[in-house]
Write an enzyme that holds these catalytic residues in place. Structure first.
Site: not given
Length: 392
Positions: A52, A54, A255, A353
């Site tokens: 996983e 941050f 991304r 994010f």
């Protein structure tokens, strides 16, 4: 004062404070009506799967923090150091103070950096709970909160402990599903335990997602002042804005990498990305020429996008941490801060994010129409992102 002259509760506190629980106050009440220490009696550690990232780990913290806060006697929650993060270079574990204002976290629920909860003789856990999923989450056609003890082999082995002096007396493998608060029913089965740990805590679900309780916890998660200052300097110097909320540039989270490879039908090509951002920039209600890009794209892809946008008359800026002595992960947070302050934001669908940026913008009070926007795939449907608006 001798130990014999201390009340029963004071004696318990004194003994624990001298052994494995530095978080238990020796300042206990002598009033027999009080049955607990003035500080939390339970130390709760947790960790997540090493797969996983941050931003998901930040979300897991909120799940555990809200569940802890909702307890009649909240535990002291030990913040797990950031280590073994996908896409980060190998480095020693990093404490939360590198990224967040820990004192603000404490305003919501009792927390401590894990390193600060470990005595010089080491921390001895009463119990280690290794979590795993149920094989069939919808057994009988419906999802219910539940847990069951399993044979040890059913759970992922755990020996990590961040390189710290931590040991445990007992361990249990537990199949778990449901809200994070359900875990306290499991912990309550051993009421004498004073220090416990949960592994694979991403299995825990939110108790109050999207509610006022959730947002109260979320607002306590504030970036460190040092990182806010670094982002502000960049925004002033490179984006010509000295306000907290800027209205002169568009920000985009683009991304790429493994995320794009794993979702080829959801992430647009470079050409389509340039076309979509140009279309946003020329909208009469927006009409902005300055674009900030937060991305994990390689240099070739980034330059291709930059050139396409410049050919359309747009100016492109990104944060470049080269020659800056930042620990791993800091540049990404500065990217998030910059994106959160733009006049208009476009994100990547289903990216954590992007989710964190959208939350920051909601807290800051931007109109939701300028926040919940996404890049669409080259072909096929383009599902609108969910709008999780702040609740006061």
């Amino acid at each position: 004062m001798s130990l014999m002259s201390i009340t029963r509760h004071g004696l318990v506190c004194s003994i624990l404070a001298l052994t494995v629980l530095p978080f238990c106050s020796t300042d206990c009440s002598n009033d027999d009506q009080h049955d607990s220490c003035s500080r939390p009696e339970l130390l709760l550690l947790y960790d997540v799967s090493p797969h996983e990232g941050f931003n998901l780990r930040r979300d897991v913290y909120l799940r555990v923090a809200v569940a802890s806060h909702l307890q009649a006697h909240p535990p002291l929650l030990a913040l797990p150091p950031f280590s073994r993060i996908p896409h980060w270079r190998p480095q020693p574990p990093l404490s939360w103070k590198h990224f967040f204002q820990v004192d603000r976290l404490k305003e919501y629920t009792p927390v401590t950096e894990l390193q600060d909860a470990i005595p010089t003789t080491g921390l001895v856990l009463d119990r280690l709970y290794r979590l795993t999923h149920f094989e069939d989450a919808f057994e009988g056609g419906r999802f219910v909160d539940k847990f069951e003890l399993r044979n040890s082999s059913a759970c992922r082995s755990y020996t990590h402990f961040w390189g710290l002096n931590i040991r445990f007396r007992n361990e249990q493998c537990v199949a778990f599903q449901g809200s994070a608060s359900k875990i306290f029913e499991l912990i309550a089965q051993h009421p004498k335990d004073r220090a416990v740990m949960i592994t694979d805590a991403e299995i825990l679900l939110h108790d109050e997602y999207g509610t006022a309780e959730y947002w109260s916890a979320r607002k306590s998660v504030q970036f460190s002042e040092k990182l806010i200052q670094a982002a502000s300097v960049f925004i002033t110097d490179k984006l010509d804005c000295d306000e907290v909320k800027c209205f002169n540039f568009i920000s985009m989270h683009w991304r790429r990498g493994d995320f794009a490879r794993g979702r080829p039908n959801q992430v647009p090509s470079v050409a389509s990305t340039a076309k979509q951002i140009t279309a946003v920039a020329v909208k009469p209600e927006i009409n902005l020429k300055l674009i900030f890009i937060a991305t994990d794209a390689d240099e070739r892809e980034y330059l291709e996008l930059e050139n396409s946008l410049m050919d359309s008359g747009l100016s492109v800026v990104r944060f470049n941490p080269e020659n800056m002595h930042y620990v791993e992960g800091v540049a990404a947070i500065i990217d998030q801060i910059i994106c959160s302050r733009a006049a208009y934001f476009v994100g990547t669908h289903e990216s954590t994010f992007t989710f964190r940026i959208q939350e920051e913008r909601e807290i800051m009070g931007f109109d939701s129409s300028t926040t919940f926007n996404r890049l669409c795939p080259d072909t096929g449907p383009c599902e609108r992102p969910s709008r999780w608006k702040i609740v006061q």
